[in-house]
Design a protein around this motif. Structure first.
Motif: not given
Length: 136
Positions: A71-85, A105-111
Motif C-alpha cells: 500500500d506504500e508509494p514504494t516497496a521498501e518495507s516489502l523488500i525488507t520482508k522478501v529479501h530477494p537476491d 545493494k546494502a545486504y549484498g543483493g543485485e539490482v
C-alpha cells in the motif's frame, strides 16, 4: 527475484518485462501496488482494473510465481520482508532513484534495470482508447 509496480492494463511491454525479470532467477515475486497506492501515484482515475483483477491476470502468467500487494508509494518495507537476491525495475529508473535498490545493494543483493519496450504503456493505451485510435 522481486519486482514491483501497478501493472494496471497488462500489455506486451509488461509481459516482456516480467519474463526478463524471471530470467534473473528461479522464482519471481511481483509486488503489486494496491488500488489506494495506484491512486496516490497515478491520480484519481486510476487504476482502471482493481487490485484483485490485476493480481489474477499477473498470476496467470507463467513467469510470475507469487503476487503480493503493498500500500506504500514504494516497496521498501516489502523488500525488507522478501529479501530477494535480485531486484528488477524498468530502465526508466536508476539505482539512485530506487530506494528499494539501495536496500537490496546494502545486504549484498543485485539490482537489474531492464530496458522498457518503446511505446508500450498503460497510459498510451488509455490515450488511444480516449482518442478512438484503433491502430495497435
Amino acid at each position: 527475484v522481486f519486482t514491483n509496480g501497478c501493472f494496471d492494463i497488462l500489455h506486451a511491454g509488461h509481459v516482456r518485462y516480467l519474463k526478463k525479470a524471471r530470467s534473473f532467477g528461479d522464482c519471481l515475486v511481483l509486488g503489486l501496488n494496491s488500488d489506494a497506492s495506484v491512486r496516490r501515484i497515478k491520480g484519481p482515475t486510476r487504476p482502471i482494473n482493481c487490485q484483485e483483477d490485476r493480481a489474477e491476470v499477473a498470476d496467470a502468467l507463467g513467469c510470475v510465481d507469487y503476487v503480493v500487494f503493498f500500500d506504500e508509494p514504494t516497496a521498501e518495507s516489502l523488500i525488507t520482508k522478501v529479501h530477494p537476491d535480485v531486484y528488477v525495475k524498468g530502465g526508466d529508473y536508476t539505482l539512485e532513484t530506487l530506494p528499494e535498490g539501495q536496500i537490496v545493494k546494502a545486504y549484498g543483493g543485485e539490482v537489474e534495470l531492464v530496458t522498457l519496450v518503446e511505446g508500450r504503456s498503460t497510459t498510451n493505451i488509455i490515450n488511444k482508447i480516449q482518442a478512438g485510435d484503433s491502430n495497435g
